[in-house]
Scaffold this active site. Sequence first.
Site, PDB file in Angstrom:
ATOM      1  N   LYS A 145      -5.103  -4.705   4.049  1.00 32.85           N
ATOM      2  CA  LYS A 145      -3.764  -3.978   3.836  1.00 32.85           C
ATOM      3  C   LYS A 145      -4.113  -2.463   3.905  1.00 32.85           C
ATOM      4  O   LYS A 145      -5.315  -2.124   3.522  1.00 32.85           O
ATOM      5  CB  LYS A 145      -2.901  -4.201   3.101  1.00 32.85           C
ATOM      6  CG  LYS A 145      -3.703  -4.414   1.564  1.00 32.85           C
ATOM      7  CD  LYS A 145      -4.327  -3.506   0.811  1.00 32.85           C
ATOM      8  CE  LYS A 145      -3.504  -2.268   0.618  1.00 32.85           C
ATOM      9  NZ  LYS A 145      -4.313  -1.054   0.141  1.00 32.85           N
ATOM     10  N   TYR A 181       0.919  -1.267  -3.032  1.00 34.43           N
ATOM     11  CA  TYR A 181       0.862  -2.341  -3.824  1.00 34.43           C
ATOM     12  C   TYR A 181       2.241  -2.474  -4.680  1.00 34.43           C
ATOM     13  O   TYR A 181       2.868  -3.544  -4.874  1.00 34.43           O
ATOM     14  CB  TYR A 181      -0.260  -2.507  -4.992  1.00 34.43           C
ATOM     15  CG  TYR A 181      -1.659  -2.695  -4.483  1.00 34.43           C
ATOM     16  CD1 TYR A 181      -2.200  -4.305  -4.269  1.00 34.43           C
ATOM     17  CD2 TYR A 181      -2.361  -1.558  -3.919  1.00 34.43           C
ATOM     18  CE1 TYR A 181      -3.101  -4.143  -3.822  1.00 34.43           C
ATOM     19  CE2 TYR A 181      -3.734  -1.792  -3.491  1.00 34.43           C
ATOM     20  CZ  TYR A 181      -4.232  -3.142  -3.288  1.00 34.43           C
ATOM     21  OH  TYR A 181      -5.320  -3.409  -2.844  1.00 34.43           O
TER      22      TYR A 181
END
Length: 444
Positions: free
Chosen positions: A172, A257
């Site tokens: 990511k 996150y």
Amino acid sequence: MPDDVTALSRRSLMMAGGATLVGLGSAAAQGTPGPERPVDTGKVENGKVTFPNWRGPSDRPSAPPPAPLPPGERVGFAVVGLGRLSLEEILPALTQCRKAKLVALMSGSPEKAKAVAAQYGVRPDAVYGYDGWDALARNPEVKAVYIVTPNALHRDQVIAAAGAGKHVLCEKPMAVSSGEARAMIDACARAKVKLMIAYRCQYEPHNREVVRLARSGKYGKVKLIEATNTQTMSLPEQWRMKSALAGGGALPDIGLYCLNGVRALTGEEPVSVQAQIHSPDDPLYREVEETVAFTLRFPSGALALCSTSYGAHETRSLTVQAEGGAIQLQNAFAYQGQRLFLSHREGKAEAKEERVLGEKNQFALEIDHMATCILENRTPRTPGEEGLQDQILMEAIYEAARTGTTVALKGPERVVGKDETGEGKERTGKALDQTRGPEPEEAG
């Protein structure tokens, strides 16, 4: 006392000059003289060894023994990119995996690749440069690739891996734009290979327990969620400080996150976002942002207050405020050190407790999940659709900060199918986890 033999018996056997220690259970099973066979020597079920719980009711039962697949049955991975994350976290994690193994490397640095290959036992002919996709395609040991390169390289490398017929696990953020993310999903779909985005926290036990508690209704309806992920940066030459490679600053790197964490926690998709961005007059932030704060509103009425920064002391926390209690996860987004605290009323007192869970390697858990999906033909918990949704939402956050307005959000443009159980389908009249596959398996 060990399961099969007492410390005294071990010493006695060694004093007798025995070259090999044999568990008493094994000796009894073979009919050799010895004490009666212990009851807790274990039994084999479906190829796994299990033991009865030997602890009393006031203690946690021990975890079952690891049950790795034989090396020849594990899914072979090629790691693409040998930067800090690969060398410090991912390659060591592969040595702990139960269903995956390292079989190949791809790097732009031949000298570094040669040294790392020697350290991990990768054959010299399974080490490739970034132009080596055709050769990698011909390697039958490689079933999947793990893309661990700067964000702007993900699209082309995922498309190349799909073209090579390999399943893809991609770090990511998925890409640097929603358009790139769509192209990656389409390429993997055409090649009929799986695409999973490496949202490791969705496989980490403490984060999963927070999700379970929040969705269970144990403390009533969730009202507020606070997610913070901050750290300091000091190296201008680092690729994360270059817009062309990173696609942004704190938001896509560590703020993601917070965004993904609150989405995974509620299972819902936000309906609106407000945001602010600040960067100091510092050459370090000439191309990317330092600090971002954003607020998401969910259909259930929950509000998520998220903050991220490259200029603040390291803090990685997740807090859930519900009607009847609070959940706090310290070091929520860190590689290790998670601590879970619960607060709630108990009679006339306020009870505060720590829930202690076994710590597991997050990278090994996510890699083994990908291996399971390949072996069992399952949809990953965090497929490309999950990464695409975060890219769309980050673009909305940037727009909200630029315009100073509240940006209305639509539902996911791409959703994934559910397993046959239909688990978690309904909440406030809308489907949950629309961009996620079935729950990951429990790691022993």
